[in-house]
Enzyme design. Structure first.
Site, mmCIF file in Angstrom:
data_model
loop_
_atom_site.group_PDB
_atom_site.id
_atom_site.type_symbol
_atom_site.label_atom_id
_atom_site.label_comp_id
_atom_site.label_asym_id
_atom_site.label_seq_id
_atom_site.Cartn_x
_atom_site.Cartn_y
_atom_site.Cartn_z
ATOM 1 N N CYS A 420 87.594 32.271 52.572
ATOM 2 C CA CYS A 420 86.384 31.724 53.171
ATOM 3 C C CYS A 420 85.245 31.599 52.177
ATOM 4 C CB CYS A 420 85.961 32.561 54.365
ATOM 5 S SG CYS A 420 85.705 34.282 53.977
ATOM 6 N N HIS A 464 83.512 37.648 56.651
ATOM 7 C CA HIS A 464 83.590 36.189 56.611
ATOM 8 C C HIS A 464 82.352 35.652 55.916
ATOM 9 C CE1 HIS A 464 85.198 32.380 57.733
ATOM 10 N NE2 HIS A 464 84.179 32.054 58.525
ATOM 11 N N ASP A 480 80.813 25.876 59.474
ATOM 12 C CA ASP A 480 81.828 26.736 58.881
ATOM 13 C C ASP A 480 82.955 25.897 58.319
ATOM 14 O OD1 ASP A 480 83.536 28.673 58.095
ATOM 15 O OD2 ASP A 480 83.594 29.740 60.016
#
Lengths: 675, 306
Positions: A420, A464, A480
């Site tokens: 991520c 994250h 995202d």
């Protein structure tokens, strides 16, 4: 001077208790301290057996000096910490063993032992450790009891049993004191050294940082919602906003470090920048100790009603005490899932969020320029970048390859394998390269709902990174890019997202989170988690605020006198229960009918001052009656004879009718004689 | 039978003046097939009581005077070489009699004291490998001087326990003493005593004692008494089951002597001091002064009604 020999019973339990008390500290103490403790124990046993003698004055001085010097060298640089203090206490505790010549010394050692038990709670607060410590307290108490038994007492298990009973009996009082005794915030605290290691997310992000964090199954925090739990994909726990980029590392704004938590926090002006649209979601969080200052919350959080919490200009929450979070921290937050953040932005902030270092990643910049030229507006450009991640064969993996100097170029064009932080970092870079204000947000996403206790557990592998993009119409909007590559990560969590490559918790083969397919194990884990959550919530997290809240639920007005009265009330209630148990007769007399009738007869006479003595036989009593009250002698004799006949000769205590009649006759006679 | 008992008590009473309760206790002890220990100062009539009992009961009687140089063989008997038959011939000692008066038993050494042990417990003696039965009935009446007098070997608890009762005679009251002083020589009176009871009657009486009815309520009372001695802190140790059995047996005999077919609490109370005093010791009593106060306390504390 008579030599006092500590009873063997006591010494055995004392040594056992000492080892039990020090054992949890061993991992944290230098090796030589442990060796010293063992050595002192052995020496003391030798002294008890009469093989060695107590160390002399010079030897003792040498030990003390060596211990102090070793402590000074061992903890060089951070001697004013909690750990050196504990080490000092442990050394003193074990050296005192060698000086235990009088009863007084033994008392000191035992009291020191209780004190060392308390220091354990600075490091561990979980249920298993608490139970273990209770066991150690039982051992210490057994030593204390043994100290007051004679040398000839040879049943040590009985001493232990007595200690356990005593402590079990004191449990109710402990509960009363725990709930009611005023909780005082510590006047001063010492920094802890050893917990920095498990701090979770840090205030900077480089490729690979979050991925390494994702290997850990440790708990980060738990959340209890007062209403329904929002959808999994909504659970973005914002922790830090990273705005500065130096070509390699994303960092927080530099000046963020000192300003907020130095002096008390006045409500910051920028909280007005939040526009709340939907209904509020209320929840409370118990954060594990991180030794950091940042706190986690959903977006658009309200400033909690807690003087230890402040809100920063990037709308994240922060803990204001300088030492950071050294123990579990509980705070209540209210968030709106529909919101608009900061539609008006300072020039300086705008500039900061579009700034990129010159010269790095030229290929990405070129791509960004080309895509921006092809887009109609900013929103279209953001969509195109997102689509790029979706279309160009990117892979979501926990084992990203190492990247060189122009890491974003390499990632976007060559490797296309990343975690991520790669996606968030390169996404923000692409936006900034096209002049769109954007920033990286670090935190956790998702969590596991435990429906036994109704809380969401967020673990380190839920860490994250995502992006926030600013536009004049909508303010900061969460975007995202990971969602484009691995939608399972956002919908169902990390384990599903990396299901294909068998890297989930690869370093923790024994973590039971790995075996989620075993339903019974998951069930068991959920139960253990639920118990731990209640424990954290009600025992570890029982601080002055929660105490006040808890007590004011039952008392209209919480003040010293009421709490004092409650404590006294609790104390005396327990005292009353104990005395009731003591006063209760061990066995109740069961009287036969004949005995009852005879006692009725005795009672009648007792009212007239002729009570029967406990050991007085019926015949002797009858004789005495005859002398005292000749008028009643005949009737009394009749009763006595009948009683003796029924009770001792016929052995039929069930037949009471005749005796009853005789007693009644006697009663009539007695009454008429009186008048 | 009742007349026989009353007559016996009266006969002994002519020798030992004014001591009827003690005579009854002694008789109850013998009817329960137990041995009797009489403890008192010299000259109080211990020997007289034993002799009188032997005479009225028509039993063969010997007296063994215990001294510090008495040997077991002096009690049990010894084998002597007989020239005529060229073999050893056993000459029975004084123990082979129906009623033994072991006088001043605590003046002899423990070795000789223990020679009596087997005889009292098993009603047989073993000399030189051969076990010989003793005559029936077999009673031992032992007398002893108070322990604190010079030249005494205190009987150990185990040996005291073999005696069913221990009684003290005490000084006579003035009336009885005056009669004693005025009357003729006791020895002559003793010699005139005739047996009032046949051995068969004695055996029958002993059997009757065991037939006396004991109600549940009375057993409760005895158990309460025993339990009290075991629980109360002033008792160094409680009564043994043998002590409880002794108490019950004596209470039955006492009831029979009272002419009753069942036992009432007063029977137990009457025999209790004599039966338990020598089996108990006060916690604070280190010199062995006895448990007289203790038994009074026991009697007054334990209720007869459960």
């Amino acid at each position: 001077m008579t030599a006092f020999q500590i009873p063997r019973n006591s010494l055995a339990w004392l040594l056992a208790a000492q080892l039990a008390v020090i054992a949890p500290h061993v991992g944290r103490l230098p090796l030589w301290v442990t060796l010293m403790v063992l050595g002192c124990c052995c020496w003391r046993v030798m002294v008890y057996q009469g093989r060695w003698s107590y160390p002399g004055r010079w030897t003792k001085s040498l030990f003390v000096l060596t211990g102090l010097l070793a402590l000074g060298f061992g903890y060089k640089g951070h001697i004013y910490g909690l750990e050196p203090a504990v080490a000092l206490l442990v050394i003193a505790f074990s050296l005192k063993l060698l000086e235990m010549q009088h009863k007084r010394d033994a008392y000191i050692v035992i009291l020191l032992g209780y004190f060392v038990v308390i220091t354990e709670f600075l490091f561990f607060q979980s249920i298993p450790y608490t139970l273990y410590m209770l066991g150690a307290v039982v051992l210490l108490t057994a030593a204390l009891i043994g100290l007051n038994q004679t040398q000839s007492h040879r049943r040590p298990t009985q001493t232990l049993k007595l200690a356990a009973t005593l402590l079990a009996q004191s449990l109710p009082m402990m509960l009363v004191l725990f709930v009611l005794f005023p909780r005082i915030s510590p006047l001063w605290t010492l920094p802890l050294e050893s917990q920095a290691a498990k701090s979770g997310v840090t205030d900077q992000m480089r490729p690979g940082d979050v991925a390494s964090l994702s290997l850990s199954p440790d708990l980060a925090f738990t959340v209890t919602f007062s209403g329904p739990v929002p959808a999994y994909s909504q659970l973005y726990w914002r922790g830090l906003v990273l705005e500065d980029y130096d070509g390699k590392t994303w960092r927080r704004r530099d000046n963020r470090k000192d300003d907020i938590w130095r002096d008390g926090p006045p409500p910051p002006a920028w909280t007005g920048g939040i526009e709340r649209l939907g209904p509020a979601t209320d929840y409370s969080i118990i954060l594990e100790p991180t030794r950091q200052h940042w706190l986690f919350s959903l977006a658009a959080a309200d400033l909690p009603d807690n003087t230890d919490v402040a809100m920063l200009a990037d709308y994240t929450l922060a803990y204001v005490q300088r030492r950071g979070l050294t123990s579990k921290f509980k705070y209540a937050v209210s968030s709106n899932l529909d919101y608009r953040l900061a539609t008006a932005l300072d020039e300086s902030v705008l500039a900061r969020n579009t700034r990129l270092p010159a010269g790095v990643n030229p290929r990405s910049r070129a791509l960004a320029r080309a895509m921006r030229a092809a887009s109609s507006d900013q929103a279209d450009y953001v969509r195109r970048v997102m689509t790029y991640f979706n279309r160009e064969g990117f892979v979501y993996t926990l084992q990203p390859p190492l990247l060189g100097d122009n890491d974003i170029d390499e990632f976007l064009f060559d490797q296309r394998r990343g975690f991520c932080e790669h996606y968030a970092g390169s996404f923000v870079f692409m936006l900034r390269a096209a002049g769109v204000p954007a920033r990286v947000v670090l935190g956790y996403q998702g969590g596991e709902y435990n429906d036994l206790a109704g809380f969401v557990a967020i673990r380190q592998f839920d860490a994250h990174a995502w992006a926030e993009v600013w536009s004049a119409e909508q303010g900061w909007v969460r975007v995202d890019p990971t969602q484009m590559v691995a939608p399972e990560r956002i919908e169902r969590g990390l384990e599903m997202a990396v299901a294909g490559e068998d890297t989930f918790l690869a370093d923790s083969p024994l973590s039971w989170l790995k075996y989620r397919q075993l339903l019974w194990l998951t069930e068991l884990r959920m139960q253990v988690d639920a118990i731990g959550h209640y424990w954290d919530n009600w025992v570890v997290g029982y601080n002055p605020q929660t105490q006040l809240a808890f007590l004011s639920r039952y008392l209209q007005d919480v003040n010293a006198s009421r709490i004092g009265m409650l404590m006294l009330g609790g104390f005396f209630t327990m005292l009353a229960l104990v005395s009731l148990m003591v006063l209760r007769k061990p066995n109740v007399r069961v009287l036969s009918g004949v005995d009852r009738q005879y006692l009725r007869f005795c009672q009648m006479l007792s009212k007239q001052g002729l009570a029967r003595m406990p050991g007085e036989g019926p015949q002797a009593y009858c004789e005495r009656l005859g002398q005292a009250r000749p008028s009643l002698a005949q009737a009394a004799k009749r009763v006595t004879e009948l009683y003796l006949q029924l009770n001792y000769a016929d052995d039929t205590p069930a037949k009471t009718a005749a005796l009853k009649k005789a007693v009644s006759a006697f009663r009539f006679k007695a009454l008429t004689a009186d008048s | 039978m009742r007349d026989v008992i009353d007559n016996t008590i009266a006969q002994v009473g002519t020798v030992l003046l004014g001591k009827e309760p003690r005579i009854r206790l002694a008789l109850a002890c013998l009817l329960s097939r137990g041995h009797l220990l009489i403890e008192d100062l010299p000259g109080m009539g211990k020997t007289t009581l034993a002799q009188a009992l032997a005479r009225v009961l028509g039993l063969s009687y010997t007296r063994i005077q215990f001294t510090s140089d008495l040997l077991p063989a002096d009690i049990l008997g010894v084998s002597v070489f007989d020239k005529n038959s060229a073999s050893f011939q056993f000459h029975p000692g004084p123990i082979f009699n129906q009623l033994i008066l072991a006088d001043e038993i605590n003046r002899t050494t423990p070795k000789s004291q223990s020679a009596l042990l087997e005889a009292m417990e098993e009603q047989q003696v073993t000399v030189e490998g051969a076990t010989r039965p003793l005559p029936t009935p077999f009673f031992v009446i032992a007398t002893q001087n108070p322990n604190n007098q010079g030249g005494t070997f205190a009987l150990p608890e185990s040996q005291l326990d073999r005696f069913l009762m221990r009684i003290e005679l005490g000084y006579p009251d003035p009336v009885a003493e005056r009669q004693l002083l005025r009357g003729e020589d006791r020895r002559q009176v003793l010699n005139r005593l005739q047996p009032t009871i046949t051995p068969a009657q004695l055996a029958a009486l002993q059997d009757q004692c065991q037939q006396v009815k004991v109600a549940e309520a009375l057993l409760d009372y005895i158990q309460r008494l025993v339990a009290y001695t075991r629980q109360a802190p002033e008792f160094a140790y409680g009564l043994s089951p043998r002590g409880a059995l002794a108490l019950l047996a004596c209470a039955k005999s006492w009831a029979l002597l009272e002419g009753r077919g069942h036992v009432v609490p007063e029977d137990v109370q009457a025999v209790l001091p004599a039966v338990v005093e020598h089996r108990l010791r006060e916690t604070a009593d280190f010199s062995g002064h006895g448990a007289a106060g203790l038994t009074q306390r026991l009697l007054s504390k334990v209720d007869i009604i459960g």
